[in-house]
Design an enzyme around this catalytic site. Structure first.
Site, PDB file in Angstrom:
ATOM      1  N   ASP A   1      25.288  -5.272  83.541  1.00 28.19           N
ATOM      2  CA  ASP A   1      25.582  -5.566  85.090  1.00 28.19           C
ATOM      3  C   ASP A   1      24.532  -6.125  85.637  1.00 28.19           C
ATOM      4  OD1 ASP A   1      28.091  -4.264  87.158  1.00 28.19           O
ATOM      5  OD2 ASP A   1      26.196  -5.145  88.009  1.00 28.19           O
ATOM      6  N   ILE A   2      24.828  -7.406  86.263  1.00 35.18           N
ATOM      7  CA  ILE A   2      23.605  -7.995  86.901  1.00 35.18           C
ATOM      8  C   ILE A   2      22.949  -7.612  88.174  1.00 35.18           C
ATOM      9  CG2 ILE A   2      24.585  -9.593  88.668  1.00 35.18           C
ATOM     10  CD1 ILE A   2      22.169 -10.455  85.768  1.00 35.18           C
TER      11      ILE A   2
ATOM     12  N   HIS B   1      37.748  -5.035  83.594  1.00 31.25           N
ATOM     13  CA  HIS B   1      36.261  -4.492  82.988  1.00 31.25           C
ATOM     14  C   HIS B   1      36.259  -2.979  83.358  1.00 31.25           C
ATOM     15  CE1 HIS B   1      35.640  -5.744  87.170  1.00 31.25           C
ATOM     16  NE2 HIS B   1      34.682  -5.061  87.365  1.00 31.25           N
TER      17      HIS B   1
ATOM     18  N   HIS C   1      33.094  -0.145  83.859  1.00 30.01           N
ATOM     19  CA  HIS C   1      31.669   0.195  84.147  1.00 30.01           C
ATOM     20  C   HIS C   1      31.409   1.429  83.250  1.00 30.01           C
ATOM     21  CE1 HIS C   1      31.319  -2.245  88.079  1.00 30.01           C
ATOM     22  NE2 HIS C   1      32.461  -2.165  87.906  1.00 30.01           N
TER      23      HIS C   1
HETATM   24  P1  5GP Z   1      33.914  -4.611  90.597  1.00 32.40           P
HETATM   25  O1  5GP Z   1      34.859  -5.771  90.370  1.00 32.40           O
HETATM   26  O2  5GP Z   1      34.367  -3.505  89.473  1.00 32.40           O
HETATM   27  O3  5GP Z   1      34.171  -4.095  91.872  1.00 32.40           O
HETATM   28  O4  5GP Z   1      32.750  -5.071  90.317  1.00 32.40           O
HETATM   29  C1  5GP Z   1      31.989  -6.015  89.452  1.00 32.40           C
HETATM   30  C2  5GP Z   1      30.858  -5.835  88.911  1.00 32.40           C
HETATM   31  O5  5GP Z   1      30.422  -6.940  88.245  1.00 32.40           O
HETATM   32  C3  5GP Z   1      29.525  -5.513  89.852  1.00 32.40           C
HETATM   33  O6  5GP Z   1      28.942  -4.394  89.679  1.00 32.40           O
HETATM   34  C4  5GP Z   1      28.806  -6.797  89.851  1.00 32.40           C
HETATM   35  O7  5GP Z   1      27.353  -6.600  89.932  1.00 32.40           O
HETATM   36  C5  5GP Z   1      29.091  -7.176  88.601  1.00 32.40           C
HETATM   37  N1  5GP Z   1      28.853  -8.793  88.342  1.00 32.40           N
HETATM   38  C6  5GP Z   1      29.241  -9.701  89.159  1.00 32.40           C
HETATM   39  N2  5GP Z   1      29.142 -11.115  88.880  1.00 32.40           N
HETATM   40  C7  5GP Z   1      28.530 -10.675  87.679  1.00 32.40           C
HETATM   41  C8  5GP Z   1      27.778 -11.640  87.007  1.00 32.40           C
HETATM   42  O8  5GP Z   1      27.867 -12.972  86.899  1.00 32.40           O
HETATM   43  N3  5GP Z   1      27.235 -11.282  85.705  1.00 32.40           N
HETATM   44  C9  5GP Z   1      27.171 -10.025  85.573  1.00 32.40           C
HETATM   45  N4  5GP Z   1      26.404  -9.583  84.481  1.00 32.40           N
HETATM   46  N5  5GP Z   1      27.586  -9.057  86.463  1.00 32.40           N
HETATM   47  C10 5GP Z   1      28.186  -9.561  87.465  1.00 32.40           C
END
Ligand code: 5GP
Length: 131
Positions: A29-30, A93, A95
């Site tokens: 995660d970035i 996805h 985590h």
């Molecule tokens: P959620 O959709 O589960 O709320 O969060 C999405 C997750 O994806 C976040 O923790 C965010 O930091 C991560 N994320 C968003 N864009 C990118 C990206 O371009 N690359 C990576 N490696 N992680 C990402």
């Protein structure tokens, strides 16, 4: 338009890859909650995890189990926390993030900062531990 994660799968956007097979991809995660915070995605683009077909859904969890085992070998922690949120990126996805207490899986908390070298060597270490 493809999701940001589909662009990662196609290589249009870079990632720190941890593991991959024909159907799934895991990458750091970035904006991590902790060192080792990893996202595991199916290569098929479906927004909501519970809309995945049963085979892809159970395969995603089976793949995540292998990834979690690899993270645990590299990052000292009590266990690997598992969460599904999906409010930011519309591509299913999971985590996986190392935890030592319930507070470590609080997605509203301040994220940690890592530099490129740290991301890169961590991804390589986890990949080497991935069976
Ligand atoms: P959620 O959709 O589960 O709320 O969060 C999405 C997750 O994806 C976040 O923790 C965010 O930091 C991560 N994320 C968003 N864009 C990118 C990206 O371009 N690359 C990576 N490696 N992680 C990402």
């Amino acid at each position: 338009m493809p999701s940001i994660f589909s662009k990662i799968i196609s290589g249009d956007i870079p990632c720190y890859k941890v593991a991959e097979d024909e159907q799934y991809l895991a990458f750091l995660d970035i904006n991590p909650l902790a060192k080792g915070h990893t996202l595991v995605i199916p290569k098929v683009e479906v927004d909501y995890i519970f809309d995945l077909d049963d085979k892809t859904y159970s395969g995603l969890f089976a793949f995540s189990k292998r990834v979690a085992t690899a993270i645990e070998k590299v990052v000292p922690c009590e266990r690997i926390g598992v969460a599904v949120i999906g409010l930011e990126v519309p591509h299913a996805h999971i985590h996986l993030s190392p935890i030592n207490g319930i507070h470590d899986l609080n997605f509203t908390k301040q994220r940690i900062v890592m530099n490129q070298e740290e991301y890169s060597s961590l991804a390589k270490e986890i990949n080497a531990a991935f069976l």
